[in-house]
Design a protein around this motif. Structure first.
Motif, PDB file in Angstrom:
ATOM      1  N   GLY A  77       0.796  -1.243   0.026  1.00 53.97           N
ATOM      2  CA  GLY A  77      -0.022   0.130  -0.109  1.00 53.97           C
ATOM      3  C   GLY A  77       0.792   1.243   0.014  1.00 53.97           C
ATOM      4  N   GLY A  78       2.122   1.061  -0.231  1.00 51.50           N
ATOM      5  CA  GLY A  78       2.988   2.475  -0.222  1.00 51.50           C
ATOM      6  C   GLY A  78       3.438   2.661   0.932  1.00 51.50           C
ATOM      7  N   GLN A  79       3.124   1.942   1.989  1.00 49.82           N
ATOM      8  CA  GLN A  79       3.784   2.219   3.354  1.00 49.82           C
ATOM      9  C   GLN A  79       5.222   1.914   3.329  1.00 49.82           C
ATOM     10  OE1 GLN A  79       1.399   0.314   6.775  1.00 49.82           O
ATOM     11  NE2 GLN A  79       0.538  -0.554   5.114  1.00 49.82           N
ATOM     12  N   LEU A  80       6.012   2.533   4.192  1.00 45.62           N
ATOM     13  CA  LEU A  80       7.342   2.663   4.421  1.00 45.62           C
ATOM     14  C   LEU A  80       7.554   1.490   5.418  1.00 45.62           C
ATOM     15  CD1 LEU A  80       8.878   6.172   4.362  1.00 45.62           C
ATOM     16  CD2 LEU A  80       8.785   4.367   2.455  1.00 45.62           C
ATOM     17  N   PHE A  81       8.231   0.481   4.884  1.00 49.56           N
ATOM     18  CA  PHE A  81       8.602  -0.772   5.904  1.00 49.56           C
ATOM     19  C   PHE A  81      10.129  -0.889   6.060  1.00 49.56           C
ATOM     20  CE2 PHE A  81       4.466  -2.055   4.901  1.00 49.56           C
ATOM     21  CZ  PHE A  81       4.143  -2.987   5.810  1.00 49.56           C
ATOM     22  N   PRO A  82      10.555  -1.243   7.447  1.00 46.88           N
ATOM     23  CA  PRO A  82      12.048  -1.397   7.549  1.00 46.88           C
ATOM     24  C   PRO A  82      12.533  -2.602   6.973  1.00 46.88           C
ATOM     25  CG  PRO A  82      10.657  -1.604   9.649  1.00 46.88           C
ATOM     26  CD  PRO A  82       9.740  -1.340   8.371  1.00 46.88           C
ATOM     27  N   HIS A  83      13.714  -2.569   6.102  1.00 48.54           N
ATOM     28  CA  HIS A  83      14.042  -3.610   5.446  1.00 48.54           C
ATOM     29  C   HIS A  83      15.625  -3.626   6.072  1.00 48.54           C
ATOM     30  CE1 HIS A  83      11.220  -3.385   2.055  1.00 48.54           C
ATOM     31  NE2 HIS A  83      10.512  -3.960   2.977  1.00 48.54           N
ATOM     32  N   VAL A  84      16.157  -4.837   6.369  1.00 44.88           N
ATOM     33  CA  VAL A  84      17.464  -5.078   7.015  1.00 44.88           C
ATOM     34  C   VAL A  84      18.404  -5.928   5.751  1.00 44.88           C
ATOM     35  CG1 VAL A  84      18.931  -6.108   8.510  1.00 44.88           C
ATOM     36  CG2 VAL A  84      16.925  -5.160   9.323  1.00 44.88           C
ATOM     37  N   TYR A  85      19.134  -4.951   5.174  1.00 42.79           N
ATOM     38  CA  TYR A  85      20.350  -5.728   4.133  1.00 42.79           C
ATOM     39  C   TYR A  85      21.422  -6.073   4.913  1.00 42.79           C
ATOM     40  CZ  TYR A  85      17.256  -3.623   0.620  1.00 42.79           C
ATOM     41  OH  TYR A  85      16.162  -3.363  -0.199  1.00 42.79           O
ATOM     42  N   GLY A  86      21.165  -7.333   5.310  1.00 40.51           N
ATOM     43  CA  GLY A  86      22.425  -8.168   6.129  1.00 40.51           C
ATOM     44  C   GLY A  86      21.773  -9.066   6.955  1.00 40.51           C
ATOM     45  N   ALA A  87      22.449  -9.357   7.985  1.00 39.41           N
ATOM     46  CA  ALA A  87      21.941 -10.457   9.021  1.00 39.41           C
ATOM     47  C   ALA A  87      21.377  -9.806  10.044  1.00 39.41           C
ATOM     48  CB  ALA A  87      22.900 -11.454   9.489  1.00 39.41           C
ATOM     49  N   LEU A  88      20.433 -10.454  10.806  1.00 37.94           N
ATOM     50  CA  LEU A  88      19.853  -9.809  11.993  1.00 37.94           C
ATOM     51  C   LEU A  88      20.555 -10.410  12.985  1.00 37.94           C
ATOM     52  CD1 LEU A  88      17.566  -8.431  13.553  1.00 37.94           C
ATOM     53  CD2 LEU A  88      16.288 -10.449  13.358  1.00 37.94           C
ATOM     54  N   PRO A  89      21.180  -9.822  13.896  1.00 35.24           N
ATOM     55  CA  PRO A  89      22.041 -10.206  14.924  1.00 35.24           C
ATOM     56  C   PRO A  89      21.065 -10.285  16.330  1.00 35.24           C
ATOM     57  CG  PRO A  89      22.611  -7.842  14.933  1.00 35.24           C
ATOM     58  CD  PRO A  89      21.596  -8.126  13.775  1.00 35.24           C
ATOM     59  N   PHE A  90      21.262 -11.583  17.058  1.00 31.89           N
ATOM     60  CA  PHE A  90      20.619 -11.669  18.325  1.00 31.89           C
ATOM     61  C   PHE A  90      20.752 -10.479  19.140  1.00 31.89           C
ATOM     62  CE2 PHE A  90      19.682 -13.376  22.474  1.00 31.89           C
ATOM     63  CZ  PHE A  90      18.326 -14.057  22.237  1.00 31.89           C
ATOM     64  N   SER A  91      21.885  -9.723  19.127  1.00 31.33           N
ATOM     65  CA  SER A  91      21.889  -8.865  20.029  1.00 31.33           C
ATOM     66  C   SER A  91      21.082  -7.633  19.792  1.00 31.33           C
ATOM     67  CB  SER A  91      23.403  -7.999  20.146  1.00 31.33           C
ATOM     68  OG  SER A  91      23.725  -7.887  18.666  1.00 31.33           O
ATOM     69  N   ALA A  92      20.515  -7.525  18.722  1.00 24.67           N
ATOM     70  CA  ALA A  92      19.534  -6.469  18.380  1.00 24.67           C
ATOM     71  C   ALA A  92      18.044  -6.815  18.983  1.00 24.67           C
ATOM     72  CB  ALA A  92      19.338  -6.220  17.149  1.00 24.67           C
ATOM     73  N   VAL A  93      17.837  -7.910  19.482  1.00 23.90           N
ATOM     74  CA  VAL A  93      16.512  -8.297  19.831  1.00 23.90           C
ATOM     75  C   VAL A  93      16.290  -8.006  21.191  1.00 23.90           C
ATOM     76  CG1 VAL A  93      14.964 -10.279  20.263  1.00 23.90           C
ATOM     77  CG2 VAL A  93      16.460 -10.433  18.285  1.00 23.90           C
ATOM     78  N   ILE A  94      15.342  -7.157  21.505  1.00 22.37           N
ATOM     79  CA  ILE A  94      15.243  -6.611  22.936  1.00 22.37           C
ATOM     80  C   ILE A  94      14.083  -7.290  23.743  1.00 22.37           C
ATOM     81  CG2 ILE A  94      16.216  -4.206  22.615  1.00 22.37           C
ATOM     82  CD1 ILE A  94      13.646  -3.073  22.017  1.00 22.37           C
ATOM     83  N   ARG A  95      13.079  -7.858  22.735  1.00 21.86           N
ATOM     84  CA  ARG A  95      12.117  -8.629  23.506  1.00 21.86           C
ATOM     85  C   ARG A  95      11.440  -9.629  22.339  1.00 21.86           C
ATOM     86  NH1 ARG A  95       6.625  -5.753  25.612  1.00 21.86           N
ATOM     87  NH2 ARG A  95       6.880  -4.915  23.500  1.00 21.86           N
ATOM     88  N   ALA A  96      10.917 -10.807  23.172  1.00 23.64           N
ATOM     89  CA  ALA A  96      10.555 -11.977  22.191  1.00 23.64           C
ATOM     90  C   ALA A  96       9.427 -12.530  23.071  1.00 23.64           C
ATOM     91  CB  ALA A  96      11.461 -12.959  21.930  1.00 23.64           C
ATOM     92  N   GLN A  97       8.179 -12.904  22.135  1.00 26.45           N
ATOM     93  CA  GLN A  97       7.000 -13.461  22.713  1.00 26.45           C
ATOM     94  C   GLN A  97       6.589 -14.474  21.784  1.00 26.45           C
ATOM     95  OE1 GLN A  97       5.233  -9.318  22.532  1.00 26.45           O
ATOM     96  NE2 GLN A  97       4.843  -9.646  24.960  1.00 26.45           N
ATOM     97  N   ALA A  98       6.169 -15.417  22.480  1.00 18.03           N
ATOM     98  CA  ALA A  98       5.371 -16.765  21.693  1.00 18.03           C
ATOM     99  C   ALA A  98       4.169 -16.006  21.166  1.00 18.03           C
ATOM    100  CB  ALA A  98       5.167 -17.800  22.422  1.00 18.03           C
ATOM    101  N   LEU A  99       3.909 -16.356  20.115  1.00 17.94           N
ATOM    102  CA  LEU A  99       2.866 -15.657  19.297  1.00 17.94           C
ATOM    103  C   LEU A  99       1.814 -16.574  18.484  1.00 17.94           C
ATOM    104  CD1 LEU A  99       1.352 -12.972  18.065  1.00 17.94           C
ATOM    105  CD2 LEU A  99       2.879 -13.340  16.150  1.00 17.94           C
ATOM    106  N   TRP A 100       0.567 -16.554  18.854  1.00 19.11           N
ATOM    107  CA  TRP A 100      -0.389 -17.259  17.904  1.00 19.11           C
ATOM    108  C   TRP A 100      -1.133 -16.387  17.253  1.00 19.11           C
ATOM    109  CZ3 TRP A 100      -5.817 -18.519  19.743  1.00 19.11           C
ATOM    110  CH2 TRP A 100      -6.468 -19.095  19.080  1.00 19.11           C
TER     111      TRP A 100
END
Length: 117
Positions: A77-100
């Motif tokens: 829809g023309g929205q700007l989304f964040p795209h990561v060009y490269g790997a995602l390091p675990f050190s950048a994850v600040i929270r994680a939740q199990a999701l359904w």
């Protein structure tokens, strides 16, 4: 632009990120050449569109300030989304939740997961 974004991972992808300390991307990410993330106001729509009916997911909140290679680019829809060009390091994850994600696309947080720094 938000300083945080979200990546929806399968349980297996989450386990791999934990074990290896980095995530190169899901099959769609690898095919497109970047890791797809969603801004806070986009994640519910992403979950509904791509993950409806799945109960084996992890919602990882990512600190974009800890990443290089982030570009905000137009997508759905023309929205700007964040795209990561490269790997995602675990050190950048600040929270994680199990999701359904319900069959009708609703998101339900099942539990919090441990994120070791």
């Amino acid at each position: 632009m938000s300083p945080t974004a979200y990546k929806i991972l399968t349980r297996g992808e989450w386990q791999s990120l934990n074990a290896e300390g980095t995530f190169a991307g899901a099959p769609v990410d690898l095919a497109d050449g970047y890791i797809h993330l969603s801004a806070p106001d986009q994640v519910a729509e992403t979950a509904a569109k791509h993950f409806a009916g799945r109960d084996d997911l992890v919602l990882a909140e990512v600190d974009l300030t800890k990443l290089e290679g982030v570009k905000w680019e137009p997508s759905r829809g023309g929205q700007l989304f964040p795209h990561v060009y490269g790997a995602l390091p675990f050190s950048a994850v600040i929270r994680a939740q199990a999701l359904w994600v319900t069959g009708d696309g609703g998101m339900e947080i099942v539990s919090s997961l441990e994120v070791k720094s």
